[in-house]
Design a protein around this motif. Sequence first.
Motif, PDB file in Angstrom:
ATOM      1  N   VAL A   1      -7.774   0.455  -8.781  1.00  0.00           N
ATOM      2  CA  VAL A   1      -7.848  -0.572  -9.819  1.00  0.00           C
ATOM      3  C   VAL A   1      -6.892  -0.231 -10.958  1.00  0.00           C
ATOM      4  O   VAL A   1      -6.165  -1.102 -11.470  1.00  0.00           O
ATOM      5  CB  VAL A   1      -9.295  -0.722 -10.329  1.00  0.00           C
ATOM      6  CG1 VAL A   1      -9.355  -1.627 -11.558  1.00  0.00           C
ATOM      7  CG2 VAL A   1     -10.189  -1.285  -9.227  1.00  0.00           C
ATOM      8  N   GLU A   2      -6.834   1.028 -11.343  1.00  0.00           N
ATOM      9  CA  GLU A   2      -5.913   1.431 -12.403  1.00  0.00           C
ATOM     10  C   GLU A   2      -4.460   1.272 -11.972  1.00  0.00           C
ATOM     11  O   GLU A   2      -3.611   0.793 -12.747  1.00  0.00           O
ATOM     12  CB  GLU A   2      -6.189   2.879 -12.800  1.00  0.00           C
ATOM     13  CG  GLU A   2      -5.334   3.364 -13.954  1.00  0.00           C
ATOM     14  CD  GLU A   2      -5.674   4.775 -14.386  1.00  0.00           C
ATOM     15  OE1 GLU A   2      -5.015   5.276 -15.316  1.00  0.00           O
ATOM     16  OE2 GLU A   2      -6.598   5.379 -13.795  1.00  0.00           O
ATOM     17  N   ARG A   3      -4.170   1.635 -10.730  1.00  0.00           N
ATOM     18  CA  ARG A   3      -2.790   1.541 -10.249  1.00  0.00           C
ATOM     19  C   ARG A   3      -2.315   0.094 -10.199  1.00  0.00           C
ATOM     20  O   ARG A   3      -1.179  -0.213 -10.609  1.00  0.00           O
ATOM     21  CB  ARG A   3      -2.673   2.178  -8.859  1.00  0.00           C
ATOM     22  CG  ARG A   3      -2.670   3.695  -8.876  1.00  0.00           C
ATOM     23  CD  ARG A   3      -2.307   4.281  -7.523  1.00  0.00           C
ATOM     24  NE  ARG A   3      -3.303   3.978  -6.511  1.00  0.00           N
ATOM     25  CZ  ARG A   3      -3.087   3.286  -5.407  1.00  0.00           C
ATOM     26  NH1 ARG A   3      -1.884   2.753  -5.169  1.00  0.00           N
ATOM     27  NH2 ARG A   3      -4.055   3.089  -4.537  1.00  0.00           N
ATOM     28  N   ILE A   4      -3.137  -0.816  -9.697  1.00  0.00           N
ATOM     29  CA  ILE A   4      -2.684  -2.201  -9.573  1.00  0.00           C
ATOM     30  C   ILE A   4      -2.586  -2.861 -10.947  1.00  0.00           C
ATOM     31  O   ILE A   4      -1.675  -3.658 -11.213  1.00  0.00           O
ATOM     32  CB  ILE A   4      -3.582  -3.003  -8.603  1.00  0.00           C
ATOM     33  CG1 ILE A   4      -2.920  -4.320  -8.215  1.00  0.00           C
ATOM     34  CG2 ILE A   4      -4.963  -3.260  -9.182  1.00  0.00           C
ATOM     35  CD1 ILE A   4      -1.660  -4.164  -7.412  1.00  0.00           C
ATOM     36  N   ARG A   5      -3.478  -2.485 -11.862  1.00  0.00           N
ATOM     37  CA  ARG A   5      -3.386  -3.014 -13.230  1.00  0.00           C
ATOM     38  C   ARG A   5      -2.090  -2.550 -13.892  1.00  0.00           C
ATOM     39  O   ARG A   5      -1.374  -3.351 -14.513  1.00  0.00           O
ATOM     40  CB  ARG A   5      -4.604  -2.540 -14.024  1.00  0.00           C
ATOM     41  CG  ARG A   5      -4.642  -3.018 -15.470  1.00  0.00           C
ATOM     42  CD  ARG A   5      -5.861  -2.482 -16.182  1.00  0.00           C
ATOM     43  NE  ARG A   5      -5.884  -1.017 -16.146  1.00  0.00           N
ATOM     44  CZ  ARG A   5      -6.996  -0.284 -16.319  1.00  0.00           C
ATOM     45  NH1 ARG A   5      -8.160  -0.866 -16.515  1.00  0.00           N
ATOM     46  NH2 ARG A   5      -6.913   1.029 -16.302  1.00  0.00           N
ATOM     47  N   ASP A   6      -1.783  -1.279 -13.735  1.00  0.00           N
ATOM     48  CA  ASP A   6      -0.554  -0.755 -14.332  1.00  0.00           C
ATOM     49  C   ASP A   6       0.687  -1.343 -13.668  1.00  0.00           C
ATOM     50  O   ASP A   6       1.702  -1.606 -14.341  1.00  0.00           O
ATOM     51  CB  ASP A   6      -0.526   0.767 -14.210  1.00  0.00           C
ATOM     52  CG  ASP A   6      -1.569   1.446 -15.095  1.00  0.00           C
ATOM     53  OD1 ASP A   6      -2.142   0.763 -15.957  1.00  0.00           O
ATOM     54  OD2 ASP A   6      -1.808   2.654 -14.880  1.00  0.00           O
ATOM     55  N   PHE A   7       0.624  -1.548 -12.362  1.00  0.00           N
ATOM     56  CA  PHE A   7       1.750  -2.130 -11.624  1.00  0.00           C
ATOM     57  C   PHE A   7       2.085  -3.513 -12.177  1.00  0.00           C
ATOM     58  O   PHE A   7       3.269  -3.845 -12.389  1.00  0.00           O
ATOM     59  CB  PHE A   7       1.374  -2.213 -10.144  1.00  0.00           C
ATOM     60  CG  PHE A   7       2.464  -2.712  -9.237  1.00  0.00           C
ATOM     61  CD1 PHE A   7       3.544  -1.911  -8.904  1.00  0.00           C
ATOM     62  CD2 PHE A   7       2.386  -3.986  -8.680  1.00  0.00           C
ATOM     63  CE1 PHE A   7       4.541  -2.368  -8.049  1.00  0.00           C
ATOM     64  CE2 PHE A   7       3.373  -4.456  -7.822  1.00  0.00           C
ATOM     65  CZ  PHE A   7       4.460  -3.647  -7.510  1.00  0.00           C
ATOM     66  N   CYS A   8       1.066  -4.308 -12.438  1.00  0.00           N
ATOM     67  CA  CYS A   8       1.298  -5.640 -12.999  1.00  0.00           C
ATOM     68  C   CYS A   8       1.805  -5.548 -14.437  1.00  0.00           C
ATOM     69  O   CYS A   8       2.726  -6.279 -14.829  1.00  0.00           O
ATOM     70  CB  CYS A   8       0.010  -6.464 -12.943  1.00  0.00           C
ATOM     71  SG  CYS A   8      -0.577  -6.808 -11.272  1.00  0.00           S
ATOM     72  N   ALA A   9       1.219  -4.637 -15.218  1.00  0.00           N
ATOM     73  CA  ALA A   9       1.636  -4.498 -16.616  1.00  0.00           C
ATOM     74  C   ALA A   9       3.099  -4.103 -16.731  1.00  0.00           C
ATOM     75  O   ALA A   9       3.779  -4.459 -17.705  1.00  0.00           O
ATOM     76  CB  ALA A   9       0.762  -3.463 -17.311  1.00  0.00           C
ATOM     77  N   GLU A  10       3.598  -3.414 -15.720  1.00  0.00           N
ATOM     78  CA  GLU A  10       5.007  -3.000 -15.717  1.00  0.00           C
ATOM     79  C   GLU A  10       5.933  -4.062 -15.126  1.00  0.00           C
ATOM     80  O   GLU A  10       7.124  -3.811 -14.940  1.00  0.00           O
ATOM     81  CB  GLU A  10       5.136  -1.693 -14.940  1.00  0.00           C
ATOM     82  CG  GLU A  10       4.456  -0.523 -15.636  1.00  0.00           C
ATOM     83  CD  GLU A  10       4.289   0.694 -14.736  1.00  0.00           C
ATOM     84  OE1 GLU A  10       4.753   0.629 -13.565  1.00  0.00           O
ATOM     85  OE2 GLU A  10       3.687   1.668 -15.179  1.00  0.00           O
ATOM     86  N   GLY A  11       5.406  -5.249 -14.854  1.00  0.00           N
ATOM     87  CA  GLY A  11       6.221  -6.355 -14.374  1.00  0.00           C
ATOM     88  C   GLY A  11       6.004  -6.747 -12.941  1.00  0.00           C
ATOM     89  O   GLY A  11       6.521  -7.769 -12.487  1.00  0.00           O
ATOM     90  N   GLY A  12       5.241  -5.940 -12.187  1.00  0.00           N
ATOM     91  CA  GLY A  12       4.932  -6.284 -10.804  1.00  0.00           C
ATOM     92  C   GLY A  12       6.083  -5.996  -9.862  1.00  0.00           C
ATOM     93  O   GLY A  12       6.889  -5.101 -10.079  1.00  0.00           O
TER      94      GLY A  12
END
Length: 335
Positions: free
Chosen positions: A60-71
């Motif tokens: 959950v943390e990884r996918i949230r951060d992945f999106c926050a960085e632009g996806g």
Amino acid sequence: MRFGFTDTCLEHDPGPRHPESPDRLRAIKRGLAKRHSVTYEGAAPATADDAVAVHDADYVERIRDFCAEGGGNWDPDTVASEDTWGAALASAGLAKDATRAALAGADGRNTPFSLGRPPGHHAVEDDAMGFCFLNNAAIAAQYAISDLDADRVAIFDWDVHHGNGTQDIFYDRGDVFYASIHEDGLYPGTGDTNETGEGDGAGATLNVPFPAGSGDADYCAGVDELLRPAVTDFDPDVVLVSAGFDAHRHDPISRMHVSTEGYGLLADRMRALADATDAALAFVLEGGYSMDTLADGVGVVHETFDGREPVGPDDEVSDDARSLLDDLLDSHPWL
């Protein structure tokens, strides 16, 4: 029906040529605008805690951060944008709210149907795949058990693809019954008949991998002969339908032959099953990639709950489907 919708789900943008487009929801709303008694309800988004209830916290943390960085491309098929995390939480929140409304007594013409995207049934505990980031139906099922005092939840997945994520999340649990009718051999390649659960969940998974070309009569027989007795015996408090419309004969990414009317027949059977088991009933949108047939499929489900009686199938159960049904009747531990 009582449709759940929020504009936030339109903000997930995997790119102009991706089949899981925001236009899917726009097409559904255009189609429903032509029909009677359509209402929409918003819902609070799910929280990270809701996601962690069925997903690994590190994922959950990884996918949230992945999106926050632009996806970008999580995998070749599963593409995120900056707004995907918010849309995924909104989609899961709509599924939660549909489940809450159903357990609070919304039925008949008010039966809930959450129109969220991205879809969810391929999202496993620790990974995104198959256009899915958070498992909406699984989050809703866990919410029903943890927060709404449900003892047992049944999930019926009629999407043309096997819902490997939903199956995996509950595979060793006895409080969630997962059943799927899907096209044999299609992505993600799971959902064999011998996948029936393990541990406390032994027997609580039912897979019906029909051959390509299966149609209305085959699907109806699968529900009548396999799903109905199994779910009746399971005696759930709520039934969730993972409602994909990509088994339609005109969907571009499958080879099944379900008609628009066939989805009305399936919806009518789920209504009857919920009534017979005194269970609440809610629908959660999954796939469907022809804009016209997706809109028509959702529309005919709505019309079925608005009082239209669907017309029975005009084909016969195919020999290959009959062989599979008979084998499952003989071999599945729950039947």
